[in-house]
Design a protein around this motif. Structure first.
Motif, PDB file in Angstrom:
ATOM      1  N   CYS A   1     -22.429   8.214   1.520  1.00 29.07           N
ATOM      2  CA  CYS A   1     -22.889   8.930   2.480  1.00 29.07           C
ATOM      3  C   CYS A   1     -23.536  10.235   2.175  1.00 29.07           C
ATOM      4  CB  CYS A   1     -21.873   9.012   3.740  1.00 29.07           C
ATOM      5  SG  CYS A   1     -21.582   7.490   4.429  1.00 29.07           S
TER       6      CYS A   1
ATOM      7  N   CYS B   1     -18.499  10.889   6.963  1.00 29.41           N
ATOM      8  CA  CYS B   1     -18.937   9.693   6.251  1.00 29.41           C
ATOM      9  C   CYS B   1     -18.273   8.573   7.219  1.00 29.41           C
ATOM     10  CB  CYS B   1     -17.764   9.856   4.865  1.00 29.41           C
ATOM     11  SG  CYS B   1     -18.110  10.863   3.877  1.00 29.41           S
TER      12      CYS B   1
ATOM     13  N   GLN C   1     -20.928   8.006   9.941  1.00 28.82           N
ATOM     14  CA  GLN C   1     -22.097   7.172   9.322  1.00 28.82           C
ATOM     15  C   GLN C   1     -21.862   5.744   8.961  1.00 28.82           C
ATOM     16  OE1 GLN C   1     -24.341   9.567   6.471  1.00 28.82           O
ATOM     17  NE2 GLN C   1     -23.008  11.340   6.981  1.00 28.82           N
ATOM     18  N   ASP C   2     -20.741   5.508   8.443  1.00 33.73           N
ATOM     19  CA  ASP C   2     -20.339   4.229   7.927  1.00 33.73           C
ATOM     20  C   ASP C   2     -20.399   3.095   9.076  1.00 33.73           C
ATOM     21  OD1 ASP C   2     -19.621   2.551   5.860  1.00 33.73           O
ATOM     22  OD2 ASP C   2     -17.545   2.236   6.468  1.00 33.73           O
TER      23      ASP C   2
ATOM     24  N   ARG D   1     -23.882   2.641  10.223  1.00 37.43           N
ATOM     25  CA  ARG D   1     -24.550   1.666   9.346  1.00 37.43           C
ATOM     26  C   ARG D   1     -24.166   0.178   9.743  1.00 37.43           C
ATOM     27  NH1 ARG D   1     -23.273  -0.481   4.707  1.00 37.43           N
ATOM     28  NH2 ARG D   1     -21.163   0.146   5.015  1.00 37.43           N
TER      29      ARG D   1
END
Ligand code: 26Q
Length: 832
Positions: free
Chosen positions: A198, A307, A310-311, A314
């Protein structure tokens, strides 16, 4: 119910080959393969570390298909995943724990032995990941264990610090910090995922623009970008197939930047950039309360939170999830305020990166987060100077202002005309220099707020977060902490575990309520005898370790009186020391006086910059030196500071304790979890009505607990009415004798300055009211002494403590979180 995990079905075997074979023969073969093919060694030249690594890979192989299946399932429709955000995970060694959870302890031990290796020597070889300071980090680790054991799909998100909590050495009685090198010889438990990365921005500015549909939008143009790389560790539950994921982020330089710089000839600039980027996850801050204004700490927090969010987005999108429904699929728990910037970051991701409108984004955000508070000390509430915050995160600052504007409108609506309340509740502290109040951001942005023990939650509601509770009482609840009986009983205390199992079967490991069935044996003399034998063996083990680490000889038949925890004035290790000096004085006056022999054992790290805490360590060691070497007293008293107390050596400490010291000033310790670990291992507690002590006493029965000291209310009112420590001092000749010994330099080779800061702080301020509680503490200790003289009575009390501790299993705590906050259900993982 006992679950069968030993038989891996044939289909999986066909796919996975021999490495998923858990038979003794299969394990031996896999181990030999790892020695040769993974470590690149012939057995004759393999080092202990080679063998440790090979054995760990052998065990890890058994986790992998469970892990893959569990993670695969997380993407399933209608499934909700718990996401536990924590700046700290204090896991402790993996190898033995995984062997126990898999149910292959004996097979793996024999595998090692067949290769001529003592399994203990291989356990010793493992460097523990010390990625936390103390209670809060260890709680996160216990919760991961319970989540997996309860078959709840979960991901722990945190930081892969290159240097965890420092190793503590004692030199000349002082703490010396040495950097932790846990990654030096490799970490077989993690898998680097170079393709899961990320980008995380810092600094810069924002600009507004109109999107193609003519809507007002903002974008953030960071000044610099750092790359987060995922490192995954499997977390297996006890005798289940659920193997959850701990994903820790490491900071690295963004490659494109290096490349650009290189092209324009700025090679050294590129190298600099690499170094500064990697700084973010270099080291754990070794403080267990906020450090003021350290930009790097705030960067760490944002880095791992960004991070992680975002993960999650995703993963969610990968499975076609609709962002509006995000809260139905992820329950994100904030372990204290350290990840609270996540509230603003999720808003930013939804608004700026995914084009959502404010109201929808706020709805999603507010329904996703839960916030756990772990402190009552006002100085431990995290806040960041607005200038620092806005400089690093200009877009988040805007978002926080907007959250605040809308939030304070709600406050004004509910409490018209009450501007005092508005100022108190604001996300921005404007009373002097301006600060962002992280706890307020967390409260405003969460659907649930909880404390970690009943007393703590009540005080939160009445005091620290009172205005928030007034406005939204439905958000608040208590979730009393718990600890995992797998690590803290089965792994740490095999002797006691075997004895318990021989009486009531092994179901207690997953259902500690079952421990109640031990009560029926409390009158069985043989059982009590066996109970004492186990304790004595555990004390012998600790005595050996103490001798090896400190050179001090202690007698396992003396009472082991233990206080292990971070060193803090509010935890009052020095109250314990005052009591030791009181006993010393008594023995000096009357060497024949009737005192039950005791060994006082301390352990714990001090924050490197905490002057008083470090001096308390020096005090303990100085008193130890005098007491242990004075033949008048050393047959009755011994004092030991056990260096470098960490998760790895907890297994020698809790099982060997007769007495557990839980003596914080009432109203200061949010919960405590060491208190639970001691009592589960058959120690009796001398303690105040603080944190979870209150509930432990309720459970084990007042008659099986040595209570002393002011209540939180009494502490409060004494403080309000102008507490004068000197008044207690004048009334108590024993206390006077203690202070005189100290001021005279008796414990400091005549140096009257060494402990002056400590003594003066007590005489003239005594913020944590040691003097007010001293008399009651000494009395309680006399009760302890009397009780210990009657081994049958003591053993009964010890058995009752263990049998009534079921409530403090982290499984119970996690069930409550699942039911009241996360709204998640267990999912059975099938291996096909
Ligand atoms: C914050 C900002 C900057 C630097 C460091 C920190 C920081 C780091 C760690 C602040 C606090 C901590 C740790 C706090 C902690 O361990 N609290 C303990 O949490 C336990 C689990 O709930 C409780 O049992 C203890 O009572 C509580 O003291």
């Amino acid at each position: 119910m006992e679950k069968k995990v030993k038989s891996v079905p044939s289909l999986a075997d066909a796919h996975l080959g021999s490495r998923s074979d858990m038979s003794l023969e299969g394990l031996r073969r896999t181990f030999r393969e790892h020695v040769f093919y993974t470590q690149g060694r012939l057995p004759v030249v393999a080092t202990t570390n080679d063998l440790y690594m090979a054995l760990s890979f052998t065990v890890r192989d058994q986790l992998l298909h469970r892990w893959i299946k569990t993670v695969e399932q997380m993407g399933r429709e209608n499934l909700k995943v718990v996401s536990y955000l924590s700046a700290e995970f204090l896991l402790g060694p993996h190898l033995e724990n995984n062997m126990i959870n898999l149910g292959i302890y004996d097979e793996v031990r024999r595998t090692a032995e067949d290769a001529g290796q003592d399994i203990q020597a291989l356990f010793d070889q493992e460097e523990e990941p010390g990625l936390g300071n103390g209670g809060l980090g260890r709680l996160a680790a216990c919760y991961l264990d319970s989540l997996a054991t309860l078959e709840i799909p979960a991901i722990g998100y945190g930081i892969r610090y290159e240097f965890g909590i420092f190793d503590q050495e004692i030199r000349d009685g002082w703490q010396v910090e040495r950097t932790d090198q846990w990654l030096r010889l490799g970490n077989p438990w993690e898998i680097r995922r170079p393709e899961i990365t990320c980008d995380v921005g810092f600094g810069g500015r924002t600009e507004s623009y109109q999107d193609d549909q003519g809507r007002f939008r903002v974008r953030w143009i960071p000044h610099r970008t750092v790359k987060g790389v995922a490192y995954d560790t499997p977390i297996l539950g006890y005798r289940v197939n659920t193997c959850n994921l701990l994903r820790l982020w490491k900071a690295e330089a963004v490659e494109s930047f290096e490349f650009e710089a290189f092209n324009v000839g700025d090679y050294y600039g590129a190298v600099d950039q690499k170094i500064t980027s990697e700084n973010i996850t270099k080291v754990l801050y070794p403080n267990d309360e906020p450090v003021q204004g350290k930009a790097l700490r705030l960067e760490q927090q944002y880095f791992f939170v960004s991070c992680s969010l975002q993960d999650m987005l995703r993963i969610y999108k990968l499975f076609g999830g609709d962002l509006k429904q995000f809260a139905g699929h992820f329950a994100i728990q904030l372990n204290d305020t350290h990840p609270a910037i996540g509230v603003a970051e999720l808003m930013r991701l939804l608004l700026d990166e995914n084009g959502m409108d404010w109201d929808t984004a706020w709805d999603v955000t507010r329904n996703t987060f839960g916030y756990t508070n772990h402190t009552l000390l006002p100085e431990a509430l995290e806040k960041w100077p607005v200038a620092l915050f806005a400089g690093l995160f200009p877009r988040h600052m805007e978002i926080i202002y907007e959250i605040n504007r809308r939030f304070l409108d709600e406050v004004r609506n509910r409490f018209p005309g009450d501007e005092g309340r508005v100022a108190r509740m604001s996300l921005i502290d404007e009373s002097g220099e301006r600060y962002v109040r992280m706890a307020h951001l967390a409260c405003a942005g969460s659907r649930a707020v909880n404390g970690v023990a009943e007393l703590h939650t009540r005080l939160l509601q009445e005091d620290v977060l009172r205005d928030f509770h007034d406005m939204m009482p439905e958000k608040f609840s208590n979730k009393t902490n718990g600890v995992t009986p797998r690590r803290f009983m089965v792994l740490s205390n095999p002797g006691l575990s075997r004895l318990i199992t021989s009486k009531i079967g092994e179901a207690w490991v997953s259902r500690p309520e079952e421990l109640r069935r031990l009560e029926q044996f409390v009158d069985d003399g043989d059982f009590r005898e066996a109970w004492r034998r186990v304790k004595h063996e555990n004390k012998q083990n600790l005595a050996r370790l103490i001798h090896a680490r400190t050179g001090i000889e202690v007698d396992p038949s003396s009472m082991f009186d233990i206080q292990v925890k971070r060193i803090h004035e509010y935890k009052r290790q020095h109250l314990n020391v005052l009591h030791i000096i009181a006993l010393y004085n008594r023995l000096k006056q009357d060497p024949a006086c009737d005192l039950c022999p005791r060994t006082f054992i301390f352990g714990g790290k001090a924050a490197p910059g905490y002057f008083m805490a470090k001096r308390i360590i020096k005090l303990i060691n100085s008193v130890a030196e005098v007491v242990n070497n004075d033949p008048d007293v050393s047959r009755k008293l011994k004092v030991v500071f056990f260096p470098d107390f960490n998760v790895k050596n907890t297994k020698f400490v809790y099982p060997a304790a007769d007495l557990s010291e839980q003596i914080s000033t009432a109203g200061k310790e949010a919960s405590g979890t060491g208190n639970m670990k001691f009592s589960m291992n058959g120690a009796l507690t001398v303690g105040t009505l603080d944190g979870a002590n209150v509930e432990i006493r309720e459970e084990v029965g007042a008659e099986n607990f040595f209570l002393f000291g002011l209540t939180a209310e009494e502490v409060d009112s004494l403080q309000r009415n102008g507490y004068q420590p000197m008044e207690f001092y004048r009334d108590n000749p024993v206390l006077q004798g203690v202070i005189e010994r100290l001021t005279s330099g008796h414990f400091s080779w005549g140096d009257q300055e060494l402990f002056k800061p400590l003594i003066d702080s007590l005489l003239y301020h005594d913020t944590f009211m040691l003097f007010a509680d001293f008399g009651a503490y000494v009395n309680a200790q006399q009760q302890v002494d009397a009780a210990y003289r009657d081994p049958e009575r003591w053993t009964r009390m010890s058995i009752l403590n263990v049998s009534r501790m079921g409530k403090f299993s982290s499984d119970r705590a996690i069930r409550e979180y699942c039911r009241d906050i996360w709204n998640v259900k267990p999912v059975r993982v099938e291996l096909d």
